[in-house]
Design a protein around this motif. Structure first.
Motif, PDB file in Angstrom:
ATOM      1  N   THR A 157      39.451  45.256  49.791  1.00 19.03           N
ATOM      2  CA  THR A 157      38.577  44.513  48.883  1.00 19.03           C
ATOM      3  C   THR A 157      38.248  45.327  47.641  1.00 19.03           C
ATOM      4  OG1 THR A 157      37.584  43.224  50.678  1.00 19.03           O
ATOM      5  CG2 THR A 157      36.312  43.414  48.643  1.00 19.03           C
ATOM      6  N   VAL A 158      37.833  46.593  47.829  1.00 12.43           N
ATOM      7  CA  VAL A 158      37.485  47.406  46.661  1.00 12.43           C
ATOM      8  C   VAL A 158      38.733  47.690  45.827  1.00 12.43           C
ATOM      9  CG1 VAL A 158      37.740  49.751  47.626  1.00 12.43           C
ATOM     10  CG2 VAL A 158      35.987  49.301  45.916  1.00 12.43           C
ATOM     11  N   GLY A 159      39.892  47.791  46.486  1.00 13.21           N
ATOM     12  CA  GLY A 159      41.130  47.984  45.740  1.00 13.21           C
ATOM     13  C   GLY A 159      41.473  46.782  44.883  1.00 13.21           C
ATOM     14  N   ASP A 160      41.266  45.580  45.426  1.00 19.21           N
ATOM     15  CA  ASP A 160      41.562  44.376  44.648  1.00 19.21           C
ATOM     16  C   ASP A 160      40.557  44.195  43.523  1.00 19.21           C
ATOM     17  OD1 ASP A 160      43.153  42.078  44.150  1.00 19.21           O
ATOM     18  OD2 ASP A 160      41.622  40.819  45.074  1.00 19.21           O
ATOM     19  N   GLN A 161      39.302  44.530  43.774  1.00 24.69           N
ATOM     20  CA  GLN A 161      38.295  44.457  42.714  1.00 24.69           C
ATOM     21  C   GLN A 161      38.683  45.369  41.544  1.00 24.69           C
ATOM     22  OE1 GLN A 161      34.835  45.579  44.943  1.00 24.69           O
ATOM     23  NE2 GLN A 161      34.350  43.495  45.551  1.00 24.69           N
ATOM     24  N   ALA A 162      39.104  46.606  41.881  1.00 29.66           N
ATOM     25  CA  ALA A 162      39.517  47.540  40.827  1.00 29.66           C
ATOM     26  C   ALA A 162      40.762  47.036  40.111  1.00 29.66           C
ATOM     27  CB  ALA A 162      39.768  48.918  41.430  1.00 29.66           C
ATOM     28  N   ARG A 163      41.667  46.451  40.861  1.00 24.42           N
ATOM     29  CA  ARG A 163      42.900  45.913  40.264  1.00 24.42           C
ATOM     30  C   ARG A 163      42.581  44.816  39.248  1.00 24.42           C
ATOM     31  NH1 ARG A 163      44.813  44.356  44.644  1.00 24.42           N
ATOM     32  NH2 ARG A 163      45.882  46.318  45.099  1.00 24.42           N
ATOM     33  N   GLN A 164      41.642  43.944  39.585  1.00 25.24           N
ATOM     34  CA  GLN A 164      41.289  42.856  38.674  1.00 25.24           C
ATOM     35  C   GLN A 164      40.632  43.387  37.399  1.00 25.24           C
ATOM     36  OE1 GLN A 164      42.494  39.976  39.134  1.00 25.24           O
ATOM     37  NE2 GLN A 164      43.191  40.414  41.208  1.00 25.24           N
ATOM     38  N   VAL A 165      39.856  44.459  37.515  1.00 26.69           N
ATOM     39  CA  VAL A 165      39.279  45.081  36.319  1.00 26.69           C
ATOM     40  C   VAL A 165      40.378  45.680  35.452  1.00 26.69           C
ATOM     41  CG1 VAL A 165      37.777  46.926  35.472  1.00 26.69           C
ATOM     42  CG2 VAL A 165      37.035  45.520  37.405  1.00 26.69           C
ATOM     43  N   LEU A 166      41.288  46.430  36.079  1.00 26.16           N
ATOM     44  CA  LEU A 166      42.372  47.076  35.312  1.00 26.16           C
ATOM     45  C   LEU A 166      43.222  46.041  34.592  1.00 26.16           C
ATOM     46  CD1 LEU A 166      43.451  50.057  34.959  1.00 26.16           C
ATOM     47  CD2 LEU A 166      41.561  49.751  36.541  1.00 26.16           C
ATOM     48  N   ARG A 167      43.498  44.940  35.233  1.00 19.87           N
ATOM     49  CA  ARG A 167      44.324  43.899  34.605  1.00 19.87           C
ATOM     50  C   ARG A 167      43.714  43.433  33.289  1.00 19.87           C
ATOM     51  NH1 ARG A 167      44.841  38.985  38.120  1.00 19.87           N
ATOM     52  NH2 ARG A 167      46.423  38.358  36.597  1.00 19.87           N
ATOM     53  N   ARG A 168      42.398  43.484  33.186  1.00 19.62           N
ATOM     54  CA  ARG A 168      41.707  42.958  32.011  1.00 19.62           C
ATOM     55  C   ARG A 168      41.408  44.034  30.976  1.00 19.62           C
ATOM     56  NH1 ARG A 168      41.473  39.957  36.210  1.00 19.62           N
ATOM     57  NH2 ARG A 168      41.246  37.690  35.986  1.00 19.62           N
ATOM     58  N   LEU A 169      41.800  45.266  31.244  1.00 21.56           N
ATOM     59  CA  LEU A 169      41.740  46.303  30.232  1.00 21.56           C
ATOM     60  C   LEU A 169      43.047  46.311  29.451  1.00 21.56           C
ATOM     61  CD1 LEU A 169      40.089  49.231  32.236  1.00 21.56           C
ATOM     62  CD2 LEU A 169      38.991  47.505  30.796  1.00 21.56           C
ATOM     63  N   GLU A 170      43.162  47.227  28.504  1.00 24.95           N
ATOM     64  CA  GLU A 170      44.366  47.309  27.690  1.00 24.95           C
ATOM     65  C   GLU A 170      45.323  48.350  28.272  1.00 24.95           C
ATOM     66  OE1 GLU A 170      47.161  46.434  25.084  1.00 24.95           O
ATOM     67  OE2 GLU A 170      45.316  45.313  25.435  1.00 24.95           O
ATOM     68  N   ASP A 171      46.602  48.119  28.087  1.00 28.15           N
ATOM     69  CA  ASP A 171      47.630  49.055  28.543  1.00 28.15           C
ATOM     70  C   ASP A 171      47.532  50.340  27.719  1.00 28.15           C
ATOM     71  OD1 ASP A 171      49.868  50.457  29.280  1.00 28.15           O
ATOM     72  OD2 ASP A 171      51.293  48.843  28.829  1.00 28.15           O
ATOM     73  N   PRO A 172      47.233  51.502  28.359  1.00 23.06           N
ATOM     74  CA  PRO A 172      47.080  52.739  27.583  1.00 23.06           C
ATOM     75  C   PRO A 172      48.378  53.242  26.971  1.00 23.06           C
ATOM     76  CG  PRO A 172      47.007  53.208  29.935  1.00 23.06           C
ATOM     77  CD  PRO A 172      46.980  51.711  29.796  1.00 23.06           C
ATOM     78  N   THR A 173      49.525  52.701  27.402  1.00 19.03           N
ATOM     79  CA  THR A 173      50.808  53.135  26.830  1.00 19.03           C
ATOM     80  C   THR A 173      51.298  52.200  25.728  1.00 19.03           C
ATOM     81  OG1 THR A 173      52.168  51.896  28.423  1.00 19.03           O
ATOM     82  CG2 THR A 173      51.435  54.102  29.075  1.00 19.03           C
ATOM     83  N   ALA A 174      50.534  51.143  25.446  1.00 19.61           N
ATOM     84  CA  ALA A 174      50.971  50.161  24.443  1.00 19.61           C
ATOM     85  C   ALA A 174      50.912  50.759  23.041  1.00 19.61           C
ATOM     86  CB  ALA A 174      50.101  48.909  24.521  1.00 19.61           C
ATOM     87  N   GLU A 175      51.823  50.331  22.180  1.00 18.17           N
ATOM     88  CA  GLU A 175      51.861  50.844  20.818  1.00 18.17           C
ATOM     89  C   GLU A 175      50.730  50.270  19.972  1.00 18.17           C
ATOM     90  OE1 GLU A 175      55.632  50.307  19.024  1.00 18.17           O
ATOM     91  OE2 GLU A 175      56.722  51.488  20.517  1.00 18.17           O
ATOM     92  N   HIS A 176      50.284  49.075  20.300  1.00 19.15           N
ATOM     93  CA  HIS A 176      49.209  48.458  19.528  1.00 19.15           C
ATOM     94  C   HIS A 176      47.864  48.878  20.116  1.00 19.15           C
ATOM     95  CE1 HIS A 176      49.779  45.826  22.997  1.00 19.15           C
ATOM     96  NE2 HIS A 176      48.490  45.564  22.881  1.00 19.15           N
ATOM     97  N   TYR A 177      46.809  48.597  19.403  1.00 20.48           N
ATOM     98  CA  TYR A 177      45.455  48.875  19.903  1.00 20.48           C
ATOM     99  C   TYR A 177      44.670  47.577  19.944  1.00 20.48           C
ATOM    100  CZ  TYR A 177      40.564  50.198  20.039  1.00 20.48           C
ATOM    101  OH  TYR A 177      39.251  50.290  20.396  1.00 20.48           O
ATOM    102  N   ARG A 178      44.040  47.315  21.067  1.00 23.27           N
ATOM    103  CA  ARG A 178      43.181  46.144  21.183  1.00 23.27           C
ATOM    104  C   ARG A 178      41.932  46.535  21.954  1.00 23.27           C
ATOM    105  NH1 ARG A 178      42.371  41.431  24.457  1.00 23.27           N
ATOM    106  NH2 ARG A 178      43.744  42.244  26.084  1.00 23.27           N
ATOM    107  N   SER A 179      40.791  46.390  21.325  1.00 22.84           N
ATOM    108  CA  SER A 179      39.531  46.735  21.973  1.00 22.84           C
ATOM    109  C   SER A 179      39.239  45.738  23.088  1.00 22.84           C
ATOM    110  CB  SER A 179      38.395  46.721  20.947  1.00 22.84           C
ATOM    111  OG  SER A 179      37.167  46.993  21.580  1.00 22.84           O
ATOM    112  N   THR A 180      38.891  46.258  24.259  1.00 26.87           N
ATOM    113  CA  THR A 180      38.593  45.412  25.405  1.00 26.87           C
ATOM    114  C   THR A 180      37.226  45.778  25.952  1.00 26.87           C
ATOM    115  OG1 THR A 180      40.943  45.351  25.981  1.00 26.87           O
ATOM    116  CG2 THR A 180      39.394  44.639  27.665  1.00 26.87           C
TER     117      THR A 180
END
Length: 339
Positions: A157-180
């Protein structure tokens, strides 16, 4: 045994299958027989899986899930099965000698409760493959939670909760920047610290290299949170920060409360009762970045001596910092300060 003692089986399996090592060279029955002088029959194990409660079957289910999701290079013996695949599950159960109990084992896998999510408009980047690429800090945190008595369902459960948060953040390796921006709300004593610890572990694994945790408005609350993170996420390696524990200088000893006779610190992680995580030999390798604590057990930004300076190491200056080749080698800065 004339009657199956589920608590005794729980204790023996926890001893036979420690999460700190993914060794599957012998069957579960053989390990318990030769190493623990304890005989467990397939019939007794089946009865245990059918009728034991969630806490009683936790050691076996947690080990199977950890082996199912682990990277191939941390499992003994070597396997070419992919993490989280049907082939990996069959291999794990075969190595444990319990392939015939697959249906019973799978029936005890946790079913995480649905999570209330408000934001559904986001760019998908945190895929299963991305999550499994370098799950080092998350896997270590799973071992901590299991040692602390969490059952497989709660960990899932705590793993899935963390996964759902990460999905809604920005990819740290992406070339663009988007504030989340986002907000996760939890009730008192609802597991908020475990939640942000899990998010921290998965974020570091995903490539984030600066994590700031607002640890409270009071000094004692900050120190309490710092200690828990030091024990469960940052680990002994980050606390020592390259220092030899047997050759600490007087200045070193004064820098951390742990070096001043702390009983929990003095018990190694691999010994019974050890509470300060040790990440092991892979720490600092590509995809398993070192951690640099900006705040310590004694100091934060509001203390007299201040916190450690923020220095970002750029491994390959020919590449941007957000390039995966750089992030894999860049230490992660972690901070648990007052606000």
């Amino acid at each position: 045994m004339t009657s199956v003692d589920y608590n005794e089986i729980h204790s023996k399996i926890a001893e036979a299958l420690p999460l700190s090592t993914m060794r599957l060279r012998r069957s579960l029955y053989a390990v318990m027989d030769f190493m623990l002088d304890y005989t467990l029959t397939p019939e007794e194990l089946a009865d245990y899986l059918r009728h034991g409660d969630d806490a009683q079957v936790q050691p076996l289910i947690n080990f199977v899930l950890a082996a199912l999701e682990a990277k191939s290079d941390v499992i003994e013996p070597d396997t070419d099965t992919a993490p989280s695949s049907k082939e990996r599950l069959d291999w794990v159960l075969s190595q444990l000698g319990i392939a015939e109990l697959k249906e019973l084992v799978v029936d005890r896998f946790p079913q995480a409760e649905p999570i209330v999510i408000v934001e559904e408009n986001f760019r998908e980047w945190y895929t299963d493959d991305r999550e499994q690429k370098n799950p080092n800090y998350w896997n270590d945190y799973v071992r901590v939670l299991s040692r602390n008595g969490w059952d497989a369902e709660s960990i899932a459960t705590v793993g899935d909760q963390a996964r759902q948060v990460l999905r809604r953040l920005e990819d740290p390796t992406a070339e663009h920047y988007r504030s989340t921006r986002g907000l996760v709300v939890g009730y008192v004593q609802s597991g908020k610290t475990a939640n942000f610890s899990a998010v921290t572990a998965k974020a570091i694994d995903a490539g984030y290299r600066l994590v700031i945790i607002l640890a409270g408005t009071l000094k004692n609350l900050r120190e309490q949170t710092q200690r828990r993170l030091d024990k469960e996420i940052f680990g002994r390696e980050a606390i020592l920060d390259g220092r030899d524990e047997d050759e600490l200088t007087p200045r070193d000893i004064k820098s951390e409360v742990y070096f001043e006779g702390d009983q929990e610190w003095e018990t190694p992680w691999n010994e019974r009762g050890g509470t300060f995580l040790s990440h092991g030999a892979g720490y600092g390798q590509n995809g398993f970045p070192k951690l640099r604590r900006l705040t310590t057990s004694k100091n934060d930004y509001l203390s007299a001596s201040g916190a450690n300076p923020i220095v970002v190491l750029h491994a390959d200056t020919d590449l941007p910092l957000h390039a995966a080749a750089n992030l894999d080698k860049t230490p992660c800065l972690v901070d648990a300060g007052l606000f």
